[in-house]
Design a protein around this motif. Structure first.
Motif, short mmCIF file in Angstrom:
data_model
loop_
_atom_site.label_atom_id
_atom_site.label_comp_id
_atom_site.label_asym_id
_atom_site.label_seq_id
_atom_site.Cartn_x
_atom_site.Cartn_y
_atom_site.Cartn_z
N HIS A 326 11.53 -7.44 5.80
CA HIS A 326 10.76 -7.13 7.16
C HIS A 326 10.69 -5.62 7.63
N ASP A 327 11.77 -5.15 7.25
CA ASP A 327 12.29 -3.17 8.04
C ASP A 327 10.98 -2.53 6.34
N VAL A 328 10.67 -3.48 4.90
CA VAL A 328 9.73 -2.13 4.92
C VAL A 328 9.51 -1.08 4.98
N LYS A 329 9.09 0.54 4.39
CA LYS A 329 8.19 1.01 5.51
C LYS A 329 6.86 1.36 5.35
N MET A 330 6.11 0.98 6.32
CA MET A 330 5.04 1.25 6.60
C MET A 330 4.18 2.10 6.89
N ARG A 331 3.19 3.01 6.31
CA ARG A 331 2.50 3.66 6.61
C ARG A 331 0.83 3.21 6.68
N ALA A 332 0.67 3.98 8.19
CA ALA A 332 -1.45 3.48 8.10
C ALA A 332 -1.85 4.11 7.28
N GLU A 333 -1.47 5.40 5.89
CA GLU A 333 -2.32 6.05 5.33
C GLU A 333 -2.20 5.42 3.36
N ARG A 334 -3.74 5.92 3.13
CA ARG A 334 -4.23 5.33 2.32
C ARG A 334 -3.52 5.28 1.18
N ARG A 335 -2.13 5.83 0.19
CA ARG A 335 -1.75 5.88 -0.80
C ARG A 335 -0.71 4.21 -0.70
N ALA A 425 -1.83 5.41 -11.75
CA ALA A 425 -2.04 6.90 -11.28
C ALA A 425 -3.80 6.86 -10.53
N VAL A 426 -4.37 5.39 -10.82
CA VAL A 426 -5.65 5.04 -9.75
C VAL A 426 -5.38 4.78 -8.18
N ILE A 427 -3.86 4.22 -8.09
CA ILE A 427 -3.55 4.02 -6.37
C ILE A 427 -3.03 5.74 -6.31
N GLU A 428 -2.53 6.77 -6.78
CA GLU A 428 -1.98 7.37 -6.43
C GLU A 428 -3.37 8.61 -6.13
N GLY A 429 -4.24 8.12 -6.44
CA GLY A 429 -5.98 8.85 -7.08
C GLY A 429 -5.54 9.84 -7.47
N GLU A 430 -4.94 10.22 -9.02
CA GLU A 430 -4.56 10.92 -9.76
C GLU A 430 -6.20 10.83 -10.75
N ALA A 431 -7.07 9.30 -11.17
CA ALA A 431 -7.51 8.88 -12.25
C ALA A 431 -8.86 8.08 -11.10
N PRO A 432 -9.32 8.04 -11.59
CA PRO A 432 -10.47 7.14 -11.28
C PRO A 432 -10.62 5.81 -11.45
N ASN A 433 -11.38 4.50 -10.92
CA ASN A 433 -11.18 3.98 -11.83
C ASN A 433 -11.76 2.92 -12.32
#
Ligand code: ATP
Ligand code: MG
Length: 447
Positions: A326-335, A425-433
Protein backbone atom coordinates in the motif's frame (compact mmCIF):
# COMPACT_ATOMS: atom_id res chain seq x y z
CA UNK A 1 -45.82 8.64 3.69
CA UNK A 2 -48.17 5.69 3.55
CA UNK A 3 -47.90 5.03 -0.15
CA UNK A 4 -44.94 3.97 -2.17
CA UNK A 5 -43.19 6.85 -3.84
CA UNK A 6 -42.17 4.44 -6.54
CA UNK A 7 -44.55 2.46 -8.72
CA UNK A 8 -44.09 -1.31 -8.29
CA UNK A 9 -43.33 -3.20 -11.48
CA UNK A 10 -46.34 -4.43 -13.42
CA UNK A 11 -44.96 -7.99 -13.33
CA UNK A 12 -44.79 -7.95 -9.53
CA UNK A 13 -48.39 -6.75 -9.43
CA UNK A 14 -49.36 -9.61 -11.75
CA UNK A 15 -47.88 -12.10 -9.28
CA UNK A 16 -49.90 -10.56 -6.44
CA UNK A 17 -53.10 -10.51 -8.55
CA UNK A 18 -52.64 -14.14 -9.51
CA UNK A 19 -52.39 -15.19 -5.86
CA UNK A 20 -55.38 -13.01 -4.92
CA UNK A 21 -57.47 -14.55 -7.71
CA UNK A 22 -56.59 -18.00 -6.39
CA UNK A 23 -58.00 -16.92 -3.03
CA UNK A 24 -54.74 -16.10 -1.24
CA UNK A 25 -53.35 -13.04 0.49
CA UNK A 26 -50.23 -11.59 -1.10
CA UNK A 27 -48.13 -8.54 -0.29
CA UNK A 28 -44.90 -6.90 -1.29
CA UNK A 29 -42.68 -7.12 1.78
CA UNK A 30 -39.37 -6.13 3.33
CA UNK A 31 -36.66 -4.21 1.50
CA UNK A 32 -38.85 -3.20 -1.45
CA UNK A 33 -41.44 -1.57 0.79
CA UNK A 34 -38.71 0.24 2.73
CA UNK A 35 -37.03 1.47 -0.45
CA UNK A 36 -40.33 2.20 -2.20
CA UNK A 37 -41.42 4.45 0.69
CA UNK A 38 -38.07 6.23 0.54
CA UNK A 39 -38.36 6.65 -3.22
CA UNK A 40 -35.30 4.50 -3.89
CA UNK A 41 -35.25 1.78 -6.53
CA UNK A 42 -35.46 -1.60 -4.73
CA UNK A 43 -33.12 -4.41 -5.75
CA UNK A 44 -35.90 -6.98 -5.67
CA UNK A 45 -39.64 -6.92 -5.19
CA UNK A 46 -40.21 -9.77 -2.74
CA UNK A 47 -43.72 -11.02 -2.11
CA UNK A 48 -45.16 -12.87 0.87
CA UNK A 49 -48.36 -14.86 0.91
CA UNK A 50 -50.53 -17.09 3.08
CA UNK A 51 -50.50 -19.67 0.27
CA UNK A 52 -48.69 -22.87 1.30
CA UNK A 53 -45.90 -24.05 -0.99
CA UNK A 54 -48.13 -26.56 -2.75
CA UNK A 55 -50.83 -23.89 -3.16
CA UNK A 56 -48.27 -21.50 -4.65
CA UNK A 57 -47.16 -24.17 -7.09
CA UNK A 58 -50.78 -24.69 -8.07
CA UNK A 59 -51.49 -20.97 -8.48
CA UNK A 60 -48.50 -20.62 -10.81
CA UNK A 61 -49.07 -23.81 -12.82
CA UNK A 62 -48.05 -23.05 -16.41
CA UNK A 63 -45.93 -20.04 -15.38
CA UNK A 64 -42.16 -20.02 -15.53
CA UNK A 65 -41.19 -20.81 -11.93
CA UNK A 66 -38.06 -22.00 -10.16
CA UNK A 67 -38.73 -24.19 -7.13
CA UNK A 68 -35.32 -23.95 -5.47
CA UNK A 69 -36.52 -22.90 -2.01
CA UNK A 70 -39.90 -24.56 -1.87
CA UNK A 71 -39.05 -26.49 1.30
CA UNK A 72 -38.58 -23.19 3.13
CA UNK A 73 -41.66 -21.80 1.43
CA UNK A 74 -40.00 -19.87 -1.40
CA UNK A 75 -40.95 -20.05 -5.05
CA UNK A 76 -39.36 -17.83 -7.68
CA UNK A 77 -41.60 -16.60 -10.46
CA UNK A 78 -39.72 -15.51 -13.60
CA UNK A 79 -41.31 -12.75 -15.63
CA UNK A 80 -39.44 -11.07 -18.46
CA UNK A 81 -36.19 -12.54 -17.10
CA UNK A 82 -36.71 -10.96 -13.71
CA UNK A 83 -37.19 -13.09 -10.61
CA UNK A 84 -39.99 -12.44 -8.13
CA UNK A 85 -39.54 -14.37 -4.90
CA UNK A 86 -42.77 -15.47 -3.32
CA UNK A 87 -42.53 -16.80 0.23
CA UNK A 88 -45.17 -18.33 2.46
CA UNK A 89 -45.79 -16.39 5.70
CA UNK A 90 -43.65 -18.09 8.30
CA UNK A 91 -42.31 -17.99 11.80
CA UNK A 92 -38.69 -18.82 12.38
CA UNK A 93 -37.94 -21.33 15.12
CA UNK A 94 -35.07 -21.06 17.58
CA UNK A 95 -31.56 -20.33 16.26
CA UNK A 96 -29.59 -22.75 18.43
CA UNK A 97 -26.50 -22.47 16.22
CA UNK A 98 -26.80 -18.68 15.72
CA UNK A 99 -26.87 -19.34 11.99
CA UNK A 100 -30.16 -20.63 10.69
CA UNK A 101 -33.49 -21.19 12.33
CA UNK A 102 -33.77 -24.85 13.32
CA UNK A 103 -37.29 -25.06 12.00
CA UNK A 104 -39.53 -23.03 9.75
CA UNK A 105 -43.23 -22.98 10.56
CA UNK A 106 -45.74 -21.70 8.04
CA UNK A 107 -48.57 -19.48 9.21
CA UNK A 108 -51.64 -17.84 7.69
CA UNK A 109 -51.05 -14.62 9.67
CA UNK A 110 -49.17 -11.75 8.04
CA UNK A 111 -48.49 -10.23 11.48
CA UNK A 112 -46.48 -13.28 12.51
CA UNK A 113 -44.43 -13.10 9.34
CA UNK A 114 -43.66 -9.43 9.92
CA UNK A 115 -42.76 -10.02 13.57
CA UNK A 116 -39.90 -12.40 12.70
CA UNK A 117 -38.18 -9.73 10.57
CA UNK A 118 -35.16 -7.85 11.86
CA UNK A 119 -35.86 -4.11 11.88
CA UNK A 120 -39.06 -2.06 11.92
CA UNK A 121 -38.17 -0.46 8.58
CA UNK A 122 -37.81 -3.96 7.08
CA UNK A 123 -41.01 -5.29 8.63
CA UNK A 124 -43.65 -3.61 6.50
CA UNK A 125 -45.83 -5.03 3.74
CA UNK A 126 -47.72 -3.23 0.99
CA UNK A 127 -50.67 -4.22 -1.16
CA UNK A 128 -51.97 -2.25 -4.17
CA UNK A 129 -55.48 -1.96 -2.69
CA UNK A 130 -55.01 -2.47 1.03
CA UNK A 131 -52.03 -0.14 1.29
CA UNK A 132 -49.39 -0.37 3.99
CA UNK A 133 -49.27 -2.99 6.74
CA UNK A 134 -47.06 -1.42 9.37
CA UNK A 135 -47.44 -3.06 12.76
CA UNK A 136 -44.20 -1.93 14.41
CA UNK A 137 -43.92 1.74 13.52
CA UNK A 138 -41.63 1.18 10.55
CA UNK A 139 -42.95 4.15 8.62
CA UNK A 140 -42.35 6.49 11.54
CA UNK A 141 -38.83 5.10 12.01
CA UNK A 142 -38.16 5.66 8.31
CA UNK A 143 -39.18 9.28 8.74
CA UNK A 144 -36.97 9.58 11.82
CA UNK A 145 -34.27 7.71 9.94
CA UNK A 146 -33.88 5.13 12.68
CA UNK A 147 -32.81 1.50 12.76
CA UNK A 148 -34.78 -0.21 15.51
CA UNK A 149 -35.28 -3.90 16.20
CA UNK A 150 -38.70 -5.45 15.97
CA UNK A 151 -39.29 -6.48 19.57
CA UNK A 152 -36.58 -6.87 22.21
CA UNK A 153 -33.15 -6.19 20.67
CA UNK A 154 -31.29 -8.55 22.98
CA UNK A 155 -33.63 -11.40 22.12
CA UNK A 156 -33.52 -10.67 18.42
CA UNK A 157 -29.71 -10.52 18.29
CA UNK A 158 -29.65 -13.66 20.42
CA UNK A 159 -31.63 -15.47 17.71
CA UNK A 160 -29.31 -14.31 14.92
CA UNK A 161 -26.25 -12.21 15.71
CA UNK A 162 -25.81 -11.31 12.04
CA UNK A 163 -28.63 -8.83 12.60
CA UNK A 164 -26.12 -6.66 14.50
CA UNK A 165 -24.10 -6.21 11.32
CA UNK A 166 -27.21 -5.89 9.20
CA UNK A 167 -28.41 -3.06 11.39
CA UNK A 168 -25.10 -1.23 11.05
CA UNK A 169 -25.13 -1.93 7.33
CA UNK A 170 -28.54 -0.29 6.90
CA UNK A 171 -27.46 2.66 9.07
CA UNK A 172 -24.32 3.11 6.93
CA UNK A 173 -26.06 2.70 3.57
CA UNK A 174 -29.09 4.87 4.32
CA UNK A 175 -27.47 7.41 6.63
CA UNK A 176 -29.71 6.37 9.54
CA UNK A 177 -29.00 6.37 13.26
CA UNK A 178 -29.41 3.38 15.51
CA UNK A 179 -32.11 3.62 18.18
CA UNK A 180 -30.35 3.67 21.59
CA UNK A 181 -31.82 0.40 22.89
CA UNK A 182 -30.88 -1.35 19.67
CA UNK A 183 -27.41 0.24 19.77
CA UNK A 184 -26.66 -0.85 23.30
CA UNK A 185 -27.74 -4.43 22.55
CA UNK A 186 -25.45 -4.34 19.51
CA UNK A 187 -22.55 -3.28 21.71
CA UNK A 188 -23.32 -5.87 24.35
CA UNK A 189 -23.73 -8.78 21.94
CA UNK A 190 -21.25 -8.14 19.11
CA UNK A 191 -19.04 -10.99 20.32
CA UNK A 192 -21.77 -13.43 19.22
CA UNK A 193 -21.12 -12.59 15.57
CA UNK A 194 -18.17 -14.94 15.93
CA UNK A 195 -20.66 -17.81 15.69
CA UNK A 196 -22.18 -16.57 12.43
CA UNK A 197 -21.19 -18.16 9.10
CA UNK A 198 -18.29 -16.25 7.55
CA UNK A 199 -19.96 -15.73 4.18
CA UNK A 200 -22.84 -13.88 5.80
CA UNK A 201 -20.45 -11.71 7.81
CA UNK A 202 -18.61 -10.83 4.63
CA UNK A 203 -21.73 -9.78 2.73
CA UNK A 204 -23.01 -7.43 5.43
CA UNK A 205 -19.60 -5.98 6.32
CA UNK A 206 -18.85 -5.31 2.68
CA UNK A 207 -22.10 -3.41 2.23
CA UNK A 208 -21.44 -1.51 5.45
CA UNK A 209 -17.95 -0.53 4.24
CA UNK A 210 -19.35 0.74 0.93
CA UNK A 211 -22.16 2.70 2.56
CA UNK A 212 -22.20 6.46 2.30
CA UNK A 213 -21.95 6.75 6.09
CA UNK A 214 -19.42 3.97 6.63
CA UNK A 215 -17.04 6.34 8.45
CA UNK A 216 -19.63 7.44 11.01
CA UNK A 217 -20.58 3.84 11.76
CA UNK A 218 -16.96 2.61 12.00
CA UNK A 219 -16.26 5.47 14.40
CA UNK A 220 -19.38 5.18 16.57
CA UNK A 221 -19.38 1.40 16.60
CA UNK A 222 -15.63 0.76 16.74
CA UNK A 223 -16.23 -1.61 19.65
CA UNK A 224 -18.73 -3.67 17.67
CA UNK A 225 -16.52 -3.84 14.59
CA UNK A 226 -13.50 -4.91 16.63
CA UNK A 227 -15.55 -7.49 18.55
CA UNK A 228 -16.50 -8.93 15.16
CA UNK A 229 -12.87 -8.69 13.97
CA UNK A 230 -10.76 -9.02 17.15
CA UNK A 231 -7.35 -8.61 15.43
CA UNK A 232 -8.34 -5.00 14.68
CA UNK A 233 -8.89 -4.11 18.33
CA UNK A 234 -5.36 -2.76 19.04
CA UNK A 235 -5.86 -0.11 16.34
CA UNK A 236 -8.51 1.76 18.31
CA UNK A 237 -6.94 4.72 20.07
CA UNK A 238 -3.40 3.67 19.09
CA UNK A 239 -1.27 6.84 19.15
CA UNK A 240 1.20 6.85 16.23
CA UNK A 241 3.50 9.52 17.72
CA UNK A 242 4.49 10.53 14.25
CA UNK A 243 4.79 13.88 12.50
CA UNK A 244 3.35 12.13 9.43
CA UNK A 245 0.12 11.23 11.16
CA UNK A 246 -2.43 13.42 12.83
CA UNK A 247 -4.80 10.67 13.97
CA UNK A 248 -4.66 7.42 15.91
CA UNK A 249 -4.55 4.26 13.81
CA UNK A 250 -8.31 3.62 13.94
CA UNK A 251 -9.32 7.19 13.11
CA UNK A 252 -6.81 7.20 10.26
CA UNK A 253 -8.28 3.91 9.04
CA UNK A 254 -11.83 5.22 9.20
CA UNK A 255 -10.82 8.26 7.17
CA UNK A 256 -8.94 6.11 4.68
CA UNK A 257 -11.99 3.90 4.15
CA UNK A 258 -14.09 7.01 3.58
CA UNK A 259 -11.56 8.53 1.18
CA UNK A 260 -11.44 5.47 -1.09
CA UNK A 261 -13.95 4.87 -3.87
CA UNK A 262 -16.90 2.83 -2.53
CA UNK A 263 -15.87 -0.48 -4.05
CA UNK A 264 -15.53 -3.61 -1.90
CA UNK A 265 -11.92 -4.36 -2.85
CA UNK A 266 -10.68 -0.85 -2.06
CA UNK A 267 -12.72 -0.49 1.10
CA UNK A 268 -11.49 -3.83 2.50
CA UNK A 269 -7.95 -2.80 1.61
CA UNK A 270 -8.22 0.50 3.45
CA UNK A 271 -9.88 -1.10 6.49
CA UNK A 272 -6.96 -3.50 6.85
CA UNK A 273 -3.94 -1.68 5.39
CA UNK A 274 -2.60 -0.54 8.78
CA UNK A 275 -3.94 -3.39 10.91
CA UNK A 276 -0.35 -4.50 11.55
CA UNK A 277 0.83 -1.13 12.85
CA UNK A 278 0.31 -1.70 16.57
CA UNK A 279 2.29 -4.96 16.40
CA UNK A 280 5.15 -3.40 14.41
CA UNK A 281 5.30 -0.20 16.43
CA UNK A 282 8.32 1.16 18.31
CA UNK A 283 9.60 4.62 19.24
CA UNK A 284 13.09 5.82 18.39
CA UNK A 285 15.47 7.79 20.62
CA UNK A 286 13.59 10.99 19.83
CA UNK A 287 10.27 9.44 20.82
CA UNK A 288 9.06 9.32 17.23
CA UNK A 289 6.93 6.31 16.34
CA UNK A 290 7.79 3.89 13.52
CA UNK A 291 6.14 0.71 12.27
CA UNK A 292 8.58 -0.80 9.76
CA UNK A 293 7.25 -3.98 8.25
CA UNK A 294 3.67 -3.34 9.32
CA UNK A 295 2.51 -3.89 5.74
CA UNK A 296 3.42 -7.57 5.95
CA UNK A 297 1.70 -8.01 9.31
CA UNK A 298 -1.37 -6.19 7.99
CA UNK A 299 -1.49 -8.62 5.07
CA UNK A 300 -1.22 -11.58 7.48
CA UNK A 301 -4.07 -10.26 9.59
CA UNK A 302 -6.12 -9.62 6.44
CA UNK A 303 -5.44 -13.14 5.17
CA UNK A 304 -6.73 -14.66 8.40
CA UNK A 305 -9.91 -12.56 8.28
CA UNK A 306 -10.47 -13.26 4.58
CA UNK A 307 -10.10 -16.98 5.18
CA UNK A 308 -12.59 -16.89 8.04
CA UNK A 309 -15.04 -15.13 5.67
CA UNK A 310 -14.33 -17.55 2.80
CA UNK A 311 -13.29 -14.85 0.36
CA UNK A 312 -13.00 -15.84 -3.28
CA UNK A 313 -9.38 -16.28 -4.34
CA UNK A 314 -9.28 -13.40 -6.82
CA UNK A 315 -10.46 -10.76 -4.33
CA UNK A 316 -8.35 -12.26 -1.55
CA UNK A 317 -5.13 -12.23 -3.56
CA UNK A 318 -5.63 -8.76 -4.97
CA UNK A 319 -6.55 -7.23 -1.61
CA UNK A 320 -3.52 -8.86 0.01
CA UNK A 321 -1.29 -7.44 -2.72
CA UNK A 322 -2.73 -3.94 -2.27
CA UNK A 323 -2.34 -4.16 1.52
CA UNK A 324 1.20 -5.55 1.30
CA UNK A 325 2.31 -2.80 -1.08
CA UNK A 326 0.00 0.00 0.00
CA UNK A 327 2.88 2.41 0.46
CA UNK A 328 5.24 1.23 -2.25
CA UNK A 329 7.02 4.22 -3.78
CA UNK A 330 5.18 5.57 -6.80
CA UNK A 331 6.53 8.36 -8.96
CA UNK A 332 5.00 9.97 -12.04
CA UNK A 333 8.01 9.18 -14.19
CA UNK A 334 8.55 6.82 -17.05
CA UNK A 335 11.00 4.29 -15.64
CA UNK A 336 9.52 3.94 -12.17
CA UNK A 337 6.09 3.55 -13.74
CA UNK A 338 7.31 0.87 -16.12
CA UNK A 339 8.83 -1.04 -13.20
CA UNK A 340 5.55 -0.81 -11.30
CA UNK A 341 3.63 -2.02 -14.36
CA UNK A 342 6.04 -4.89 -14.77
CA UNK A 343 5.68 -5.88 -11.13
CA UNK A 344 1.95 -5.44 -10.57
CA UNK A 345 0.20 -5.05 -13.93
CA UNK A 346 -1.89 -2.09 -15.06
CA UNK A 347 -5.03 -2.84 -13.08
CA UNK A 348 -3.25 -3.22 -9.75
CA UNK A 349 -1.14 -0.11 -10.40
CA UNK A 350 -4.30 1.94 -10.87
CA UNK A 351 -5.71 0.45 -7.68
CA UNK A 352 -2.48 1.22 -5.82
CA UNK A 353 -2.78 4.85 -6.91
CA UNK A 354 -6.27 4.96 -5.42
CA UNK A 355 -5.01 3.29 -2.23
CA UNK A 356 -2.17 5.85 -1.91
CA UNK A 357 -4.54 8.69 -2.52
CA UNK A 358 -6.93 7.51 0.19
CA UNK A 359 -4.10 6.76 2.62
CA UNK A 360 -2.49 10.19 2.16
CA UNK A 361 -5.82 11.99 2.39
CA UNK A 362 -6.51 10.22 5.69
CA UNK A 363 -3.21 11.14 7.36
CA UNK A 364 -4.39 14.68 7.91
CA UNK A 365 -0.89 16.11 7.65
CA UNK A 366 -0.80 17.54 4.14
CA UNK A 367 -3.13 20.19 2.76
CA UNK A 368 -6.51 18.96 1.58
CA UNK A 369 -6.52 18.07 -2.08
CA UNK A 370 -2.77 17.42 -2.30
CA UNK A 371 -3.31 13.69 -2.59
CA UNK A 372 -5.96 14.20 -5.27
CA UNK A 373 -3.60 16.38 -7.28
CA UNK A 374 -0.87 13.75 -6.94
CA UNK A 375 -3.23 10.99 -8.09
CA UNK A 376 -4.33 13.03 -11.07
CA UNK A 377 -0.77 13.75 -12.06
CA UNK A 378 0.43 10.17 -11.83
CA UNK A 379 -2.69 8.86 -13.59
CA UNK A 380 -2.13 11.29 -16.44
CA UNK A 381 1.51 10.16 -16.69
CA UNK A 382 0.39 6.53 -16.66
CA UNK A 383 -2.22 7.11 -19.35
CA UNK A 384 0.29 8.91 -21.56
CA UNK A 385 2.84 6.17 -21.07
CA UNK A 386 0.38 3.35 -21.80
CA UNK A 387 -0.81 5.15 -24.93
CA UNK A 388 2.68 4.50 -26.34
CA UNK A 389 2.12 0.77 -25.76
CA UNK A 390 5.49 0.40 -24.08
CA UNK A 391 7.03 -2.96 -23.33
CA UNK A 392 6.94 -3.90 -19.65
CA UNK A 393 6.33 -7.65 -19.76
CA UNK A 394 8.30 -10.60 -21.05
CA UNK A 395 5.36 -11.35 -23.33
CA UNK A 396 5.75 -7.97 -25.03
CA UNK A 397 9.51 -8.31 -25.47
CA UNK A 398 10.59 -8.40 -29.14
CA UNK A 399 12.45 -11.66 -28.53
CA UNK A 400 11.28 -14.83 -26.82
CA UNK A 401 13.06 -17.77 -25.22
CA UNK A 402 12.57 -19.64 -28.47
CA UNK A 403 14.37 -16.93 -30.43
CA UNK A 404 17.31 -17.16 -28.04
CA UNK A 405 17.44 -20.94 -28.36
CA UNK A 406 17.29 -20.61 -32.16
CA UNK A 407 20.24 -18.25 -31.84
CA UNK A 408 22.16 -21.05 -30.12
CA UNK A 409 21.59 -20.47 -26.41
CA UNK A 410 20.92 -23.35 -24.08
CA UNK A 411 17.45 -23.72 -22.55
CA UNK A 412 17.38 -23.42 -18.75
CA UNK A 413 17.58 -21.05 -15.84
CA UNK A 414 20.28 -18.83 -17.35
CA UNK A 415 18.12 -18.27 -20.40
CA UNK A 416 15.27 -17.05 -18.21
CA UNK A 417 17.65 -14.69 -16.45
CA UNK A 418 18.90 -13.37 -19.79
CA UNK A 419 15.34 -12.62 -20.90
CA UNK A 420 14.73 -10.83 -17.61
CA UNK A 421 17.84 -8.73 -18.15
CA UNK A 422 16.72 -7.85 -21.68
CA UNK A 423 13.39 -6.69 -20.29
CA UNK A 424 15.14 -4.59 -17.63
CA UNK A 425 17.33 -3.05 -20.31
CA UNK A 426 14.24 -2.13 -22.36
CA UNK A 427 12.45 -0.68 -19.34
CA UNK A 428 15.55 1.27 -18.36
CA UNK A 429 15.77 2.67 -21.88
CA UNK A 430 19.20 1.07 -22.39
CA UNK A 431 17.99 -0.95 -25.39
CA UNK A 432 15.16 -0.53 -27.87
CA UNK A 433 12.50 -3.25 -27.92
CA UNK A 434 13.72 -4.51 -31.30
CA UNK A 435 14.63 -8.00 -32.29
CA UNK A 436 18.13 -7.43 -33.72
CA UNK A 437 19.25 -5.16 -30.93
CA UNK A 438 18.01 -7.55 -28.26
CA UNK A 439 19.59 -10.60 -29.90
CA UNK A 440 22.89 -8.75 -29.99
CA UNK A 441 22.54 -7.75 -26.36
CA UNK A 442 21.60 -11.33 -25.42
CA UNK A 443 24.72 -12.63 -27.12
CA UNK A 444 26.81 -10.22 -25.05
CA UNK A 445 25.06 -11.20 -21.81
CA UNK A 446 25.40 -14.91 -22.65
CA UNK A 447 29.11 -14.74 -23.13
P1 ATP B 1 -31.43 -5.28 0.31
O1 ATP B 1 -32.04 -4.11 -0.35
O2 ATP B 1 -30.01 -5.07 0.65
O3 ATP B 1 -31.71 -6.58 -0.36
P2 ATP B 1 -33.33 -6.25 2.20
O4 ATP B 1 -33.99 -5.59 3.35
O5 ATP B 1 -34.17 -6.67 1.06
O6 ATP B 1 -32.17 -5.31 1.75
P3 ATP B 1 -32.57 -8.99 2.37
O7 ATP B 1 -31.35 -9.61 2.96
O8 ATP B 1 -32.82 -9.13 0.91
O9 ATP B 1 -32.54 -7.46 2.79
O10 ATP B 1 -33.79 -9.57 3.19
C1 ATP B 1 -35.14 -9.36 2.84
C2 ATP B 1 -35.99 -9.16 4.09
O11 ATP B 1 -35.95 -10.33 4.90
C3 ATP B 1 -35.54 -8.04 5.02
O12 ATP B 1 -36.08 -6.80 4.62
C4 ATP B 1 -36.05 -8.49 6.35
O13 ATP B 1 -37.42 -8.21 6.48
C5 ATP B 1 -35.90 -9.99 6.27
N1 ATP B 1 -34.61 -10.47 6.81
C6 ATP B 1 -33.48 -10.71 6.10
N2 ATP B 1 -32.49 -11.19 6.87
C7 ATP B 1 -33.01 -11.27 8.12
C8 ATP B 1 -32.49 -11.72 9.37
N3 ATP B 1 -31.24 -12.14 9.48
N4 ATP B 1 -33.33 -11.68 10.43
C9 ATP B 1 -34.61 -11.25 10.31
N5 ATP B 1 -35.14 -10.82 9.18
C10 ATP B 1 -34.36 -10.82 8.08
MG1 MG C 1 -33.47 -7.83 -0.69
Amino acid sequence: MTDLRLAPPEDGLRVIRRLNEAGHEAWFVGGCVRDGLLGLAPKDWDICTDARPEEMAEAFAGWHVVETGLKHGTLTVMLRHRPYEVTTFRLDGAYTDHRHPDTVTFTADLAEDLRRRDFTVNAMAWHPEKGLADLFGGREDLEKRLIRCVGDPGERFGEDALRILRGLRFAACYGFSVEPGTASAMRAMAGDVEMVAGERVRVETEKLLCGRDAARILRDFAGVVTDVFPPLRPMVGFDQRSPWHRYDVWEHTVRAVEAAAPEPLLRWTMLLHDAGKPAAFFTDGEGVGHAYGHQKISAEIAASLFDRMHFDTATRERALLLIRWHDVKMRAERRPLLHLLNRFGEEAVRQLIEVHRADETAKGTSPRGDADAWAEEITAALDALLAEQPCFTLAALAVSGRDLIAAGMKPGKALGETLQRLLTAVIEGEAPNEREALLALAARIDR
